[in-house]
Design a protein around this motif. Sequence first.
Motif, mmCIF file in Angstrom:
data_model
loop_
_atom_site.group_PDB
_atom_site.id
_atom_site.type_symbol
_atom_site.label_atom_id
_atom_site.label_comp_id
_atom_site.label_asym_id
_atom_site.label_seq_id
_atom_site.Cartn_x
_atom_site.Cartn_y
_atom_site.Cartn_z
ATOM 1 N N ALA A 39 48.040 -1.863 37.974
ATOM 2 C CA ALA A 39 47.868 -3.133 37.298
ATOM 3 C C ALA A 39 49.154 -3.679 36.715
ATOM 4 O O ALA A 39 49.183 -4.795 36.240
ATOM 5 C CB ALA A 39 46.843 -2.980 36.174
ATOM 6 N N ALA A 40 50.224 -2.896 36.724
ATOM 7 C CA ALA A 40 51.456 -3.347 36.085
ATOM 8 C C ALA A 40 52.592 -3.310 37.069
ATOM 9 O O ALA A 40 52.483 -2.765 38.134
ATOM 10 C CB ALA A 40 51.775 -2.441 34.895
ATOM 11 N N THR A 41 53.729 -3.929 36.733
ATOM 12 C CA THR A 41 54.918 -3.884 37.560
ATOM 13 C C THR A 41 56.061 -3.330 36.752
ATOM 14 O O THR A 41 56.038 -3.322 35.525
ATOM 15 C CB THR A 41 55.296 -5.289 38.057
ATOM 16 O OG1 THR A 41 55.417 -6.142 36.925
ATOM 17 C CG2 THR A 41 54.259 -5.836 39.008
ATOM 18 N N VAL A 42 57.087 -2.838 37.465
ATOM 19 C CA VAL A 42 58.201 -2.201 36.779
ATOM 20 C C VAL A 42 58.947 -3.208 35.925
ATOM 21 O O VAL A 42 59.193 -4.320 36.344
ATOM 22 C CB VAL A 42 59.158 -1.567 37.812
ATOM 23 C CG1 VAL A 42 60.441 -1.080 37.128
ATOM 24 C CG2 VAL A 42 58.476 -0.405 38.503
ATOM 25 N N ARG A 71 53.032 1.448 27.974
ATOM 26 C CA ARG A 71 51.693 0.857 28.074
ATOM 27 C C ARG A 71 50.714 1.840 28.694
ATOM 28 O O ARG A 71 49.566 1.963 28.248
ATOM 29 C CB ARG A 71 51.744 -0.434 28.888
ATOM 30 C CG ARG A 71 52.294 -1.626 28.128
ATOM 31 C CD ARG A 71 51.939 -2.924 28.837
ATOM 32 N NE ARG A 71 52.560 -3.002 30.157
ATOM 33 C CZ ARG A 71 53.752 -3.506 30.393
ATOM 34 N NH1 ARG A 71 54.493 -3.957 29.389
ATOM 35 N NH2 ARG A 71 54.225 -3.561 31.622
ATOM 36 N N ALA A 72 51.156 2.545 29.746
ATOM 37 C CA ALA A 72 50.276 3.516 30.393
ATOM 38 C C ALA A 72 49.879 4.622 29.426
ATOM 39 O O ALA A 72 48.730 5.077 29.415
ATOM 40 C CB ALA A 72 50.957 4.102 31.633
ATOM 41 N N PHE A 125 46.504 6.477 35.622
ATOM 42 C CA PHE A 125 46.856 5.860 34.353
ATOM 43 C C PHE A 125 47.299 4.411 34.464
ATOM 44 O O PHE A 125 47.681 3.802 33.476
ATOM 45 C CB PHE A 125 47.911 6.702 33.647
ATOM 46 C CG PHE A 125 47.335 7.979 33.095
ATOM 47 C CD1 PHE A 125 46.822 8.013 31.819
ATOM 48 C CD2 PHE A 125 47.256 9.113 33.866
ATOM 49 C CE1 PHE A 125 46.263 9.165 31.306
ATOM 50 C CE2 PHE A 125 46.696 10.281 33.375
ATOM 51 C CZ PHE A 125 46.193 10.307 32.092
ATOM 52 N N ALA A 126 47.247 3.845 35.663
ATOM 53 C CA ALA A 126 47.434 2.400 35.798
ATOM 54 C C ALA A 126 46.080 1.702 35.884
ATOM 55 O O ALA A 126 46.016 0.495 36.032
ATOM 56 C CB ALA A 126 48.263 2.083 37.036
ATOM 57 N N GLN A 127 45.014 2.459 35.811
ATOM 58 C CA GLN A 127 43.671 1.923 35.952
ATOM 59 C C GLN A 127 42.937 2.023 34.621
ATOM 60 O O GLN A 127 43.529 2.330 33.589
ATOM 61 C CB GLN A 127 42.941 2.694 37.059
ATOM 62 C CG GLN A 127 43.690 2.674 38.390
ATOM 63 C CD GLN A 127 43.081 3.608 39.408
ATOM 64 O OE1 GLN A 127 41.951 4.068 39.264
ATOM 65 N NE2 GLN A 127 43.825 3.891 40.467
ATOM 66 N N GLU A 128 41.636 1.803 34.644
ATOM 67 C CA GLU A 128 40.843 1.843 33.426
ATOM 68 C C GLU A 128 40.304 3.237 33.135
ATOM 69 O O GLU A 128 39.483 3.417 32.235
ATOM 70 C CB GLU A 128 39.684 0.845 33.520
ATOM 71 C CG GLU A 128 40.144 -0.608 33.541
ATOM 72 C CD GLU A 128 38.984 -1.574 33.540
ATOM 73 O OE1 GLU A 128 37.831 -1.097 33.664
ATOM 74 O OE2 GLU A 128 39.210 -2.780 33.387
ATOM 75 N N SER A 129 40.749 4.200 33.894
ATOM 76 C CA SER A 129 40.370 5.586 33.657
ATOM 77 C C SER A 129 41.531 6.454 34.106
ATOM 78 O O SER A 129 42.474 5.981 34.742
ATOM 79 C CB SER A 129 39.092 5.946 34.429
ATOM 80 O OG SER A 129 39.302 5.785 35.821
ATOM 81 N N MET A 169 40.847 16.874 31.551
ATOM 82 C CA MET A 169 40.448 15.812 30.630
ATOM 83 C C MET A 169 40.381 14.504 31.394
ATOM 84 O O MET A 169 41.384 14.074 31.978
ATOM 85 C CB MET A 169 41.449 15.690 29.481
ATOM 86 C CG MET A 169 41.646 16.951 28.679
ATOM 87 S SD MET A 169 42.838 16.686 27.332
ATOM 88 C CE MET A 169 42.997 18.363 26.693
ATOM 89 N N ASN A 170 39.222 13.883 31.401
ATOM 90 C CA ASN A 170 39.016 12.601 32.067
ATOM 91 C C ASN A 170 38.644 11.557 31.030
ATOM 92 O O ASN A 170 37.780 11.800 30.186
ATOM 93 C CB ASN A 170 37.886 12.703 33.101
ATOM 94 C CG ASN A 170 38.178 13.755 34.154
ATOM 95 O OD1 ASN A 170 38.967 13.542 35.052
ATOM 96 N ND2 ASN A 170 37.534 14.915 34.025
ATOM 97 N N TRP A 171 39.280 10.407 31.083
ATOM 98 C CA TRP A 171 38.918 9.341 30.158
ATOM 99 C C TRP A 171 38.385 8.138 30.919
ATOM 100 O O TRP A 171 38.808 7.863 32.036
ATOM 101 C CB TRP A 171 40.074 8.964 29.254
ATOM 102 C CG TRP A 171 41.306 8.419 29.916
ATOM 103 C CD1 TRP A 171 42.308 9.113 30.508
ATOM 104 C CD2 TRP A 171 41.657 7.040 30.033
ATOM 105 N NE1 TRP A 171 43.269 8.267 31.000
ATOM 106 C CE2 TRP A 171 42.899 6.983 30.719
ATOM 107 C CE3 TRP A 171 41.052 5.851 29.635
ATOM 108 C CZ2 TRP A 171 43.538 5.782 31.006
ATOM 109 C CZ3 TRP A 171 41.694 4.654 29.924
ATOM 110 C CH2 TRP A 171 42.916 4.630 30.600
ATOM 111 N N TYR A 172 37.422 7.455 30.288
ATOM 112 C CA TYR A 172 36.685 6.370 30.924
ATOM 113 C C TYR A 172 36.468 5.233 29.917
ATOM 114 O O TYR A 172 36.510 5.450 28.703
ATOM 115 C CB TYR A 172 35.312 6.851 31.400
ATOM 116 C CG TYR A 172 35.317 8.088 32.249
ATOM 117 C CD1 TYR A 172 35.544 8.008 33.629
ATOM 118 C CD2 TYR A 172 35.070 9.348 31.685
ATOM 119 C CE1 TYR A 172 35.524 9.152 34.413
ATOM 120 C CE2 TYR A 172 35.053 10.487 32.471
ATOM 121 C CZ TYR A 172 35.287 10.390 33.828
ATOM 122 O OH TYR A 172 35.283 11.528 34.608
ATOM 123 N N PRO A 173 36.163 4.033 30.411
ATOM 124 C CA PRO A 173 35.802 2.942 29.496
ATOM 125 C C PRO A 173 34.532 3.285 28.722
ATOM 126 O O PRO A 173 33.621 3.934 29.245
ATOM 127 C CB PRO A 173 35.571 1.752 30.438
ATOM 128 C CG PRO A 173 36.304 2.092 31.689
ATOM 129 C CD PRO A 173 36.230 3.583 31.810
#
Length: 357
Positions: free
Chosen positions: A64-67, A108-109, A131-135, A149-153
């Motif tokens: 979702a991001a750029t350098v 940000r990530a 880590f560029a996504q929502e999970s 460890m998994n993280w989710y919305p």
Amino acid sequence: MTEEQLDRLVREADPARLDVMGHLGGVKQTLLEEIMSESTLHRFVEQPQRRSTVGRHVRRFAGAATVAAVVAGVLSVSILVREPEELGEAAPAVTASVPVVYSPVAMRAAEKNPRLLINQPGWKATTVYGFAQESGTIAFRRGERELEMNWYPADSYAVRYADRLDISRAETVEVDGWPGDLFRYSARDFAVILRPRDGVYVEMRTGDNWSRKEFDRVLAAVVRVDARTWLGALPPEIVIPERVQARAAEVLADVPLPPGFDVAALGDVGINDSYQFGAAVTSRVGCTWIAEWQRAKASGDDAAVRRAADALRSSHGWRVLHQMNERGDWPEVFWEYADEVAAGTLPAGYVQGLGCR
């Protein structure tokens, strides 16, 4: 201080020692000024599976991001610096700080994820992706034990919690002040779901070789840290945004690139271990070659069709895919789709299978 000396200091640092990170005192200003004056500031810095036809799921690789330019903050990492020996006596070890600059993309990530680490010796992050996504996923290993460890919305919490109640009753636990619930898959296999916080929740999963006593000890050592500390604790083989271009050059060394392929755009793949990074990069290459094959086919450009087919066929010789093949199924998935296109057929499901955007 020469680059060789600074490299040695960085290699000898132990960024996983959370008990000294973020709480350093007595730093010598002269050393800090010398390090900052260096022309080069060294940074401290499984797996997708086969297609659904064999009953497995292939993870998508999207960002979702750029350098961006490297203008972010500084992490203080504990290192030992010894003064020159004088009068025949070895000088005592002195704690100093090496400033480490992280890009806005890396920050940000890190800031959007829960940033949990295990504050015990020997634990190392081995699997990282998403880590560029929502999970996202990060797995730590020490010896034969692994904790994922998994993280989710937060909006998916209720469904996951209800699903785990089918496994066992919930036992209330707390991880660094973060309340959660523990579930038993067996006497040696556990899960903990931390309740939603700041828009996300975390599920921790053990393997099947843990005792409850050992799991409780590790849970008590899990800490939530700031973004710079989290980034600094990742081992060098984890590809953070600062390392993307150098690692991409290695991955793409023998890979033919499709017309218009932008290597700089790979900065949006997030933070990944080497396997996931290789999958993300080859996914982009493969998808772009398939798009070029489709374009050439539609326009009657036979020469371009042959070039695209030859490039995809050559993937059987790409070094990165052979390096990855012992660790997971991504290369086999890639070759299956590539061979179908090279043979003149656009395979159904390739967009999902290869993670094309």
